[in-house]
Design a protein around this motif. Structure first.
Motif, PDB file in Angstrom:
ATOM      1  N   MET A   1      11.668 -11.065 -18.281  1.00  0.00           N
ATOM      2  CA  MET A   1      12.613 -10.068 -17.920  1.00  0.00           C
ATOM      3  C   MET A   1      12.369  -8.598 -17.955  1.00  0.00           C
ATOM      4  O   MET A   1      11.471  -7.880 -18.626  1.00  0.00           O
ATOM      5  N   LYS A   2      12.555  -7.738 -17.007  1.00  0.00           N
ATOM      6  CA  LYS A   2      12.166  -6.610 -17.033  1.00  0.00           C
ATOM      7  C   LYS A   2      13.441  -5.800 -17.262  1.00  0.00           C
ATOM      8  O   LYS A   2      13.911  -5.723 -16.733  1.00  0.00           O
ATOM      9  N   THR A   3      13.275  -4.801 -18.057  1.00  0.00           N
ATOM     10  CA  THR A   3      14.531  -3.914 -18.805  1.00  0.00           C
ATOM     11  C   THR A   3      14.581  -2.496 -18.722  1.00  0.00           C
ATOM     12  O   THR A   3      13.116  -2.467 -18.450  1.00  0.00           O
ATOM     13  N   THR A   4      14.978  -2.066 -19.627  1.00  0.00           N
ATOM     14  CA  THR A   4      14.653  -0.445 -19.904  1.00  0.00           C
ATOM     15  C   THR A   4      14.506  -0.423 -21.301  1.00  0.00           C
ATOM     16  O   THR A   4      15.554  -1.175 -22.226  1.00  0.00           O
TER      17      THR A   4
ATOM     18  N   LYS B   1      20.100  -6.405 -25.556  1.00  0.00           N
ATOM     19  CA  LYS B   1      20.991  -7.260 -24.266  1.00  0.00           C
ATOM     20  C   LYS B   1      20.198  -7.848 -24.657  1.00  0.00           C
ATOM     21  O   LYS B   1      20.557  -9.631 -24.026  1.00  0.00           O
ATOM     22  N   TYR B   2      18.507  -8.444 -25.123  1.00  0.00           N
ATOM     23  CA  TYR B   2      17.934  -9.399 -25.370  1.00  0.00           C
ATOM     24  C   TYR B   2      16.815  -9.422 -26.640  1.00  0.00           C
ATOM     25  O   TYR B   2      15.873 -10.093 -27.116  1.00  0.00           O
ATOM     26  N   LEU B   3      17.595  -9.680 -27.540  1.00  0.00           N
ATOM     27  CA  LEU B   3      17.087  -9.872 -29.429  1.00  0.00           C
ATOM     28  C   LEU B   3      17.116 -11.191 -29.103  1.00  0.00           C
ATOM     29  O   LEU B   3      17.079 -12.064 -28.618  1.00  0.00           O
ATOM     30  N   GLY B   4      15.742 -10.809 -29.417  1.00  0.00           N
ATOM     31  CA  GLY B   4      14.631 -12.341 -29.997  1.00  0.00           C
ATOM     32  C   GLY B   4      14.077 -12.836 -28.068  1.00  0.00           C
ATOM     33  O   GLY B   4      13.158 -13.728 -28.743  1.00  0.00           O
TER      34      GLY B   4
ATOM     35  N   SER C   1       0.867   5.823 -18.247  1.00  0.00           N
ATOM     36  CA  SER C   1       1.789   5.123 -18.154  1.00  0.00           C
ATOM     37  C   SER C   1       1.230   3.969 -18.785  1.00  0.00           C
ATOM     38  O   SER C   1      -0.071   3.319 -18.311  1.00  0.00           O
ATOM     39  N   LEU C   2       2.609   2.678 -18.983  1.00  0.00           N
ATOM     40  CA  LEU C   2       2.232   1.017 -18.866  1.00  0.00           C
ATOM     41  C   LEU C   2       3.344   0.375 -18.556  1.00  0.00           C
ATOM     42  O   LEU C   2       4.682   0.863 -18.617  1.00  0.00           O
ATOM     43  N   TYR C   3       3.050  -0.704 -18.641  1.00  0.00           N
ATOM     44  CA  TYR C   3       3.810  -2.163 -18.308  1.00  0.00           C
ATOM     45  C   TYR C   3       3.366  -2.538 -20.023  1.00  0.00           C
ATOM     46  O   TYR C   3       2.770  -3.080 -20.042  1.00  0.00           O
ATOM     47  N   VAL C   4       4.933  -2.727 -20.895  1.00  0.00           N
ATOM     48  CA  VAL C   4       4.194  -3.148 -22.367  1.00  0.00           C
ATOM     49  C   VAL C   4       5.316  -4.620 -22.331  1.00  0.00           C
ATOM     50  O   VAL C   4       6.271  -4.454 -22.204  1.00  0.00           O
ATOM     51  N   LYS C   5       4.795  -5.262 -22.118  1.00  0.00           N
ATOM     52  CA  LYS C   5       5.151  -6.961 -22.728  1.00  0.00           C
ATOM     53  C   LYS C   5       5.910  -6.818 -24.329  1.00  0.00           C
ATOM     54  O   LYS C   5       4.766  -6.749 -25.335  1.00  0.00           O
ATOM     55  N   GLY C   6       6.717  -7.400 -24.582  1.00  0.00           N
ATOM     56  CA  GLY C   6       7.277  -7.834 -26.034  1.00  0.00           C
ATOM     57  C   GLY C   6       8.307  -8.349 -26.040  1.00  0.00           C
ATOM     58  O   GLY C   6       9.057  -8.675 -25.464  1.00  0.00           O
ATOM     59  N   VAL C   7       8.408  -8.145 -27.535  1.00  0.00           N
ATOM     60  CA  VAL C   7       9.778  -9.457 -28.280  1.00  0.00           C
ATOM     61  C   VAL C   7      10.757  -8.773 -28.276  1.00  0.00           C
ATOM     62  O   VAL C   7      10.113  -7.948 -29.573  1.00  0.00           O
ATOM     63  N   VAL C   8      11.941  -8.472 -28.494  1.00  0.00           N
ATOM     64  CA  VAL C   8      12.814  -7.057 -28.719  1.00  0.00           C
ATOM     65  C   VAL C   8      13.654  -7.968 -29.907  1.00  0.00           C
ATOM     66  O   VAL C   8      14.000  -8.593 -30.218  1.00  0.00           O
ATOM     67  N   GLN C   9      13.115  -6.718 -31.528  1.00  0.00           N
ATOM     68  CA  GLN C   9      13.938  -7.216 -32.899  1.00  0.00           C
ATOM     69  C   GLN C   9      14.189  -6.274 -33.470  1.00  0.00           C
ATOM     70  O   GLN C   9      13.987  -4.890 -32.896  1.00  0.00           O
TER      71      GLN C   9
ATOM     72  N   GLU D   1      12.650  -2.213 -32.568  1.00  0.00           N
ATOM     73  CA  GLU D   1      11.588  -2.458 -31.405  1.00  0.00           C
ATOM     74  C   GLU D   1      11.199  -3.604 -30.914  1.00  0.00           C
ATOM     75  O   GLU D   1      11.965  -4.478 -30.753  1.00  0.00           O
ATOM     76  N   LEU D   2       9.689  -3.267 -30.670  1.00  0.00           N
ATOM     77  CA  LEU D   2       9.251  -4.331 -29.573  1.00  0.00           C
ATOM     78  C   LEU D   2       8.091  -4.655 -30.146  1.00  0.00           C
ATOM     79  O   LEU D   2       7.123  -4.211 -30.413  1.00  0.00           O
TER      80      LEU D   2
END
Length: 430
Positions: free
Chosen positions: A1-4, A10-13, A68-76, A86-87
């Motif tokens: 899911m792409k977000t800001t 809205k995307y916890l966990g 500049s980068l795309y970072v993928k991670g889990v929202v905590q 944090e991510l």
């Protein structure tokens, strides 16, 4: 899911992807901490060596500032962060590697930062100031729309000046003289006669050779004008408007105010009505404070305004200035013609005048007299005089300087930080 970053709550966990820049980083052997920004906010990305592929951890440690980068991670959730989240990074894709970014985490001089204003805007502090500026603008539109005002856009190129030509930028308009606007007020008076209650929001220009922390060459003004509004009505709108934007900033910019170290307890007191002091009483007060050099008929400078403001913990109106100090269009006090029905609103904490306003002259003979007294060309003001010839009514208005208001609410010392690209006496770059 792409977000800001501003939407990660809205995307916890969940795993998300954010397009970002690397503001800063640090590492401690087995963990890399990435300070990420995307324009909507700042968040920390945590890269744990044991939880990602070796190549990802190695890449994280080698990233350079402002890459500049795309970072993928889990929202905590992160209770230690003012942001609250944090991510936990699971992947990194570099878009563009930044080499030798000039604004490093070390201290830099003001001139260096101003030369790199286009990059300095990326810093946490400048980001916070710009977000507060944006909130004041948003709240301004909201307030005036709720109060039944119509937005009108006055011209930037004008053939005359509302306050004399000494501080105007002159240009040629084909074969005529023209000036960059120092105020949209005269045109807003015309608009008020057509639409009742109006406001403008736009750039204004002053060719004043000033280097103080309160002055810019190009700045933005909010200028309401109201038909059938007299002096007292005008002050009421001003204090309600200022109270509204202060409360909006407190409500919607908590993170930014905290980042700037702003003492919000002082802002929480800002609620209408505001105290008032007449020009006469202000002169007496200043004499009591040791300002023996100022006499009745003199204008107030920054030290005088600051001394008066320090006597209050709210903005204060200074009212009824001498007629000789003010522009030709201000209505004289009917009980005392040597003063006009005007007020300057002085912000607390030494930020100076943020609003100037008055009831306007509505008598056609008096306005013609005043135009002549000020040595203005009658032909250039023919259209303005006609406003009094065809159904003239009492009317009032004011102008709020956006940058001074941003400086006050954000707590920054100099207005040069309150506009994206400041124009100063010796600066037109970048």
């Amino acid at each position: 899911m792409k977000t800001t970053i501003s939407e990660v709550n809205k995307y916890l966990g969940q795993e998300v992807t954010i397009g970002a820049w690397l503001a800063n980083k640090r590492s401690s052997g087995k963990i890399a901490f990435l300070q990420l920004r995307d324009g909507t906010g700042f968040i920390q990305g945590v890269v744990v060596k044991s939880e990602v592929e070796e190549a990802i951890f190695k890449q994280a440690k080698s990233l350079t500032q402002e890459t500049s980068l795309y970072v993928k991670g889990v929202v905590q959730e992160d209770s230690r962060s003012p942001f609250g989240y944090e991510l936990q990074v699971t992947g990194i894709e570099v878009i563009h590697e930044a080499i030798d970014y000039p604004i490093t985490p070390k201290e830099h001089g003001t001139e260096f930062l101003m030369d790199h204003r286009h990059l300095w805007l990326r810093s946490r502090r400048q980001h916070a100031v710009m977000k507060i500026r944006n909130e004041i603008i948003r709240a301004t539109y909201e307030f005036f729309n709720k109060e039944g005002f119509v937005k009108v856009d006055p011209p930037i190129l004008t053939g005359s000046s509302p306050e004399g030509t000494t501080e105007l930028f002159h240009t040629k308009y084909f074969d005529e003289d023209a000036f960059l606007s120092q105020s949209g007020q005269l045109y807003m008076e015309a608009a008020a006669m057509a639409l009742g209650k109006v406001f403008s929001f736009g750039p204004t220009f002053r060719a004043e050779k000033s280097k103080t922390r309160r002055h810019l060459i190009e700045f933005w003004m909010i200028e309401p004008e109201m038909a059938f509004y007299q002096f007292e009505d005008n002050l009421k709108v001003q204090e309600e408007y200022v109270s509204y934007i202060v409360q909006s900033v407190l409500e919607n910019c908590q993170l930014e105010l905290e980042r700037l170290g702003r003492d919000t307890s002082k802002l929480e007191k800002i609620k209408a009505p505001f105290p008032r002091i007449s020009y006469d009483d202000a002169i007496k007060f200043l004499h009591e404070k040791g300002f023996d050099d100022i006499t009745w008929g003199d204008d107030f400078g920054a030290p005088h305004e600051t001394a008066i403001a320090e006597n209050y913990d709210m903005p204060v109106f200074i009212t009824h200035y001498p007629t000789s100090l003010k522009p030709f269009y201000m209505q004289p006090d009917p009980d005392r013609e040597e003063v006009v029905l005007c007020a300057d609103l002085i912000a607390p904490e030494g930020y100076g005048e943020i609003i100037g306003g008055s009831e306007r002259v509505h008598d056609v003979n008096l306005i013609k007299e005043r135009v002549k007294e000020h040595g203005l060309e009658t032909d250039a003001y023919k259209w303005y005089l006609e406003l009094r010839e065809y159904g003239s009514v009492p009317h009032s208005g004011f102008g709020l300087g956006l940058e001074r208001t941003v400086a006050w609410l954000s707590g920054v010392e100099h207005v040069r930080e309150t506009i994206p690209f400041p124009r100063l006496l010796n600066r037109i770059y970048p």
